[in-house]
Design a protein around this motif. Structure first.
Motif, short mmCIF file in Angstrom:
data_model
loop_
_atom_site.label_atom_id
_atom_site.label_comp_id
_atom_site.label_asym_id
_atom_site.label_seq_id
_atom_site.Cartn_x
_atom_site.Cartn_y
_atom_site.Cartn_z
N LEU A 39 0.83 -1.21 0.00
CA LEU A 39 0.00 0.00 0.00
C LEU A 39 0.86 1.25 0.00
CD1 LEU A 39 -2.83 -0.32 2.70
CD2 LEU A 39 -3.12 -0.12 0.24
N PHE A 40 1.87 1.23 0.85
CA PHE A 40 2.70 2.41 1.02
C PHE A 40 4.02 2.14 0.32
CE2 PHE A 40 0.11 1.75 4.93
CZ PHE A 40 -0.92 2.61 4.56
N ASN A 41 4.98 2.98 0.58
CA ASN A 41 6.27 2.78 -0.07
C ASN A 41 6.96 1.56 0.50
OD1 ASN A 41 6.16 4.87 -1.80
ND2 ASN A 41 7.06 6.34 -0.36
N ILE A 42 7.68 0.90 -0.36
CA ILE A 42 8.48 -0.20 0.15
C ILE A 42 9.62 0.38 0.99
CG2 ILE A 42 10.11 -0.44 -1.79
CD1 ILE A 42 8.89 -3.60 -1.20
N GLU A 43 10.02 1.57 0.66
CA GLU A 43 11.08 2.23 1.41
C GLU A 43 10.60 2.49 2.84
OE1 GLU A 43 12.55 5.59 -0.82
OE2 GLU A 43 13.78 6.13 0.92
N GLY A 44 11.42 2.09 3.77
CA GLY A 44 11.01 2.20 5.17
C GLY A 44 10.32 0.94 5.65
N ASN A 45 9.81 0.14 4.73
CA ASN A 45 9.14 -1.11 5.09
C ASN A 45 9.85 -2.31 4.47
OD1 ASN A 45 6.87 -0.04 6.60
ND2 ASN A 45 6.20 0.83 4.64
N GLU A 46 11.11 -2.13 4.07
CA GLU A 46 11.73 -3.21 3.31
C GLU A 46 11.99 -4.45 4.15
OE1 GLU A 46 13.08 -0.38 4.46
OE2 GLU A 46 14.20 0.45 2.81
N GLN A 47 11.95 -4.32 5.45
CA GLN A 47 12.18 -5.53 6.26
C GLN A 47 10.93 -6.39 6.40
OE1 GLN A 47 13.81 -4.01 9.89
NE2 GLN A 47 15.87 -3.81 9.03
N LEU A 48 9.78 -5.77 6.21
CA LEU A 48 8.55 -6.53 6.46
C LEU A 48 8.43 -7.80 5.62
CD1 LEU A 48 5.81 -3.81 7.11
CD2 LEU A 48 6.82 -5.42 8.72
N PRO A 49 8.76 -7.76 4.33
CA PRO A 49 8.64 -9.01 3.56
C PRO A 49 9.55 -10.12 4.09
CG PRO A 49 8.88 -7.12 2.09
CD PRO A 49 9.11 -6.62 3.48
N TYR A 50 10.52 -9.75 4.90
CA TYR A 50 11.41 -10.76 5.48
C TYR A 50 10.95 -11.21 6.86
CZ TYR A 50 14.28 -9.58 1.57
OH TYR A 50 14.70 -9.39 0.29
N ALA A 51 9.90 -10.57 7.36
CA ALA A 51 9.39 -10.93 8.69
C ALA A 51 8.51 -12.15 8.58
CB ALA A 51 8.63 -9.74 9.28
N SER A 52 9.05 -13.18 8.00
CA SER A 52 8.28 -14.38 7.75
C SER A 52 9.23 -15.53 7.55
CB SER A 52 7.44 -14.20 6.49
OG SER A 52 6.95 -15.45 6.05
N THR A 53 8.82 -16.71 7.99
CA THR A 53 9.63 -17.89 7.74
C THR A 53 9.16 -18.61 6.48
OG1 THR A 53 8.18 -19.32 8.99
CG2 THR A 53 9.92 -18.19 10.21
N LEU A 54 8.14 -18.07 5.82
CA LEU A 54 7.54 -18.69 4.64
C LEU A 54 7.08 -20.11 4.93
CD1 LEU A 54 9.99 -17.51 1.82
CD2 LEU A 54 8.00 -16.33 2.74
N CYS A 55 6.67 -20.34 6.17
CA CYS A 55 6.29 -21.71 6.54
C CYS A 55 4.93 -22.09 5.97
CB CYS A 55 6.25 -21.85 8.06
SG CYS A 55 4.93 -20.92 8.86
#
Ligand code: SF4
Lengths: 218, 466
Positions: B346-362
């Motif tokens: 929704l918002f910029n990926i900038e500043g939120n770039e860690q969120l997609p990594y906040a997952s173990t993809l389990c």
């Protein structure tokens, strides 16, 4: 923002959308063929599981029981011609309950002054246009003689529901051709008394809406 | 709210292993157990989920048509519709309505989208008082905090916390009895409901063919908010539509079951326009604000599937990362796997770039999602975006080549992870401590490919609901 510009933007985005399976919806039946059950029994069991109470038998006697349990007090009600039991309003009055005015002014200050008085409303008396056995729910519709507040501000909500209007599930009710959820300003499914589990997931009843729900089956 | 000043890792590091996070973990487990019970007693769950997914994806794919239909239907029953491009436009509209009505007091029922646009702060700047009415949101507001869960906002608080808060802020004697606390809140909020000038709600769903909005609450605050004040304003993310009342019915079959294991929420409230001639009560004015705020960008991008989300919270409750860091580690009101996709989209990926990594993809989130959103795929798509945006990626340091491969070959990546290696290891060894810090390199990247000692699903079955 201008509507046309907004929708034009959405249209452009939709054209680029790559969502999978975005074709038309499968129009297959939503109401499964199920072996018949005793709808009244199922309704009663499920409603009691969500902390509601069910009365069968004489409706006026059930009102006696409710007043004996919680005492008499001011009540908000649907009009007599909107209820399936014509003597219900008069009966509550005979039991010492005073009926509160339900018509809310469209003048802002008068409206507030009137509603602040709802602080002491003790009992709400309503009808219901349907029940759902699988969920233990009742359906209420707003309109002339059917104030929404009667099922909302009192501590105790008493609803009169003709047993013949119990459907198997919400989907069964929605599948009826005469069902129209939008022909009045408000349609609400009520499934038990008001509840919260916000504090340590401990169940508490009556946080904003009624603490007790009694459904009298006619 | 879209540009957090701290990173996910910084926030998560503060949360991990605190009593607060342990409370959230326990709460999430309880909700998961409740969901499981609710789903088990409902044989049609899987077919309803398929149907619900179809409905939501279909709606999103034809959103322009349904939005137009919805707006016309709202107007046909006497409601007003405002299309808001962003938070400022939405808040500006609410402020105008409030000013025109000389409003002093607004009651609000739980709504994530009004948090998203920062409505409270915007209105308070005009001197309007806003009172949250969902018990959990009310507690959060009094404590001046943020919700830690999208369905159960104060999962992080103990009854003692709430008792102290009420004693301090509401000037009542201390009690830690939830029933008493509940009563105090009921009394306090009741008088505000009945005197409020405006009620602001969100919308769980809008029905395109009828112009109805549907709001579900267990407490009844949704009904009071949309009944007592003279003016009702519903703020709705533009993707929240379903085509017909029958489609709404499908959503209702799965929403409460997925969220808390209930067959139906106590109050399933369908509002179609303002009070009509003859209605004894209800609002005289009904406004719907349809909000874009980045959604059309999501719709045209690689993560558009997230727009099918119905905000049930089930994916939060099963997420090993969420449960270790709580909603407060995420940068917005949207947290957990859903938030990790939605916020950077929704918002910029900038500043939120860690969120997609906040997952173990389990993949636990997909298993419970009532509309079967492929969250891990969407997270990988976002990781790819992060990778392509070299600048935003500096924080990961030089050891990112593994991720670059993974992000461009999602299937191989998921296959490598399907054994659940990361999940089990992460939980036991303290996952957050090994997250890449802004200044450090990703030294642990090899761990990601270690085989599992115990496959994820076994681990999960053994542990869930306990
Ligand atoms: S992504 Fe799915 S599981 Fe998560 S909140 Fe949305 S609908 Fe629920």
């Amino acid at each position: 923002m201008d509507r046309d510009a907004f929708l034009a933007g959405v249209r452009t985005a939709v054209a680029r959308n790559r969502v999978p399976n975005a074709s038309a919806i499968d129009p297959g039946p939503l109401v499964p063929d199920l072996p018949p059950v005793d709808l009244v029994a199922m309704f009663s069991e499920i409603l009691e599981r969500v902390d509601g109470h069910v009365h069968t038998g004489d409706a006026l006697q059930a009102l006696d029981e409710v007043v004996a349990l919680y005492g008499a007090g001011p009540f908000l009600s649907w009009d007599t011609d909107r209820l399936p039991v014509s003597g219900a309003v008069a009966h509550l009055e005979e039991l010492g309950c005073g009926r509160a005015e339900a018509e809310v002014s469209n003048q802002p200050d008068a409206r507030k002054a009137h509603q602040v008085g709802y602080g002491d409303v003790h009992i709400g008396l309503t009808g219901a246009e349907a029940g759902f056995a699988e969920t233990g729910s009742i359906v209420l519709r707003s309109g002339l003689g059917r104030p929404r507040m009667a099922s909302l501000v009192p501590l105790i909500h008493v609803a009169l529901l003709p047993a013949a209007l119990i459907f198997r599930s919400p989907m069964h009710w929605l599948a009826e051709p005469e069902t129209d959820i939008a022909s009045d300003s408000n349609v609400v499914y009520i499934t038990g008394p008001s509840r919260t589990a916000d504090i340590e997931q401990q169940l508490n009843l009556g946080v904003h809406g009624p603490k007790e729900l009694h459904v009298i089956l006619i | 709210m879209s540009t957090p000043v701290t990173t996910f890792v910084e926030r998560a590091s503060r949360e991990v292993n605190t009593p607060k996070v342990r409370a959230v973990d326990a709460g999430a487990r309880l909700l998961t157990a409740k969901r499981l019970k609710g789903v088990e007693e409902y044989p049609a769950m899987d077919s309803m989920r398929d149907r619900a997914r179809e409905i939501r994806l279909h709606t999103v794919a034809h959103l322009d048509t349904y939005l137009e239909q919805f707006a016309e239907a709202v107007e046909a029953v006497g409601g007003k519709v405002f299309f808001a491009r962003d938070a400022d436009e939405a808040n500006g509209y609410i402020r105008r309505v409030a000013r025109d009505a000389s409003a002093e007091l607004i009651v609000k029922s739980k709504s994530m989208v009004t948090e998203e646009i920062g409505m409270n702060a915007a209105l308070e700047a005009d001197g309007v008082q806003i009172v949250e009415t969902d018990l959990g949101e009310f507690i959060v507001q009094l404590a001046n905090e943020r919700p830690s869960h999208i369905v159960a906002p104060v999962m992080h608080k103990t009854r003692q916390d709430v008792g102290e808060l009420f004693a301090r802020e509401l000037d009542v004697p201390y009690t830690e009895d939830p029933a008493e606390l509940n009563k105090i809140a009921r009394q306090y909020l009741r008088q505000r409901f009945l005197r409020a000038d405006i009620g602001v709600s969100g919308a769980n769903f809008g029905v395109a063919s009828t112009g109805s909005i549907c709001l579900v609450t267990n407490e009844g605050n949704g009904r009071l908010t949309t009944t007592a004040p003279r003016i009702h304003i519903a703020v709705m993310g533009m993707e929240r539509l379903v085509p017909t009342p029958g489609d709404l019915g499908v959503m209702l079959e799965i929403l409460a079951r997925s969220a808390v294991g209930q067959r139906l929420t106590v109050y399933t409230n369908v509002v179609t326009g303002p009070r009509r001639p003859g209605d004894p009560d209800g609002p005289d004015e009904f406004h719907v604000i349809i909000l874009d705020n980045g959604r059309s960008q999501v719709l045209g991008g690689s993560t558009s599937e997230i727009l099918a989300c119905i905000r049930c919270g089930a994916c939060l409750n099963v997420c090993p990362v969420y449960r270790e860091v709580s909603g407060h580690a995420y940068s917005d009101v949207y947290s957990g796997p859903m938030g990790a996709v939605l916020v950077p989209s929704l918002f910029n990926i900038e500043g939120n770039e860690q969120l997609p990594y906040a997952s173990t993809l389990c993949g636990a989130c997909v298993d419970v999602c009532p509309v079967r959103i492929e969250i891990p795929d969407l997270l990988l798509a976002l990781r790819q975006r992060v990778v392509e945006d070299g600048d935003a990626f500096r924080w990961l340091g030089s050891a990112m080549s593994a991720y670059k491969v993974a992000a461009t070959r999602p299937r191989a990546w998921r296959a490598a992870l399907s054994s659940g290696a990361l999940f089990g290891r992460a939980v036991r060894s303290g996952w957050v401590g090994r997250l890449p810090g802004p200044g450090g390199a990703w030294t642990d990247s090899r761990d990601l490919q270690m085989p599992a000692k115990e496959p994820f699903h076994d681990w999960w079955r053994r542990n869930r609901g306990s």
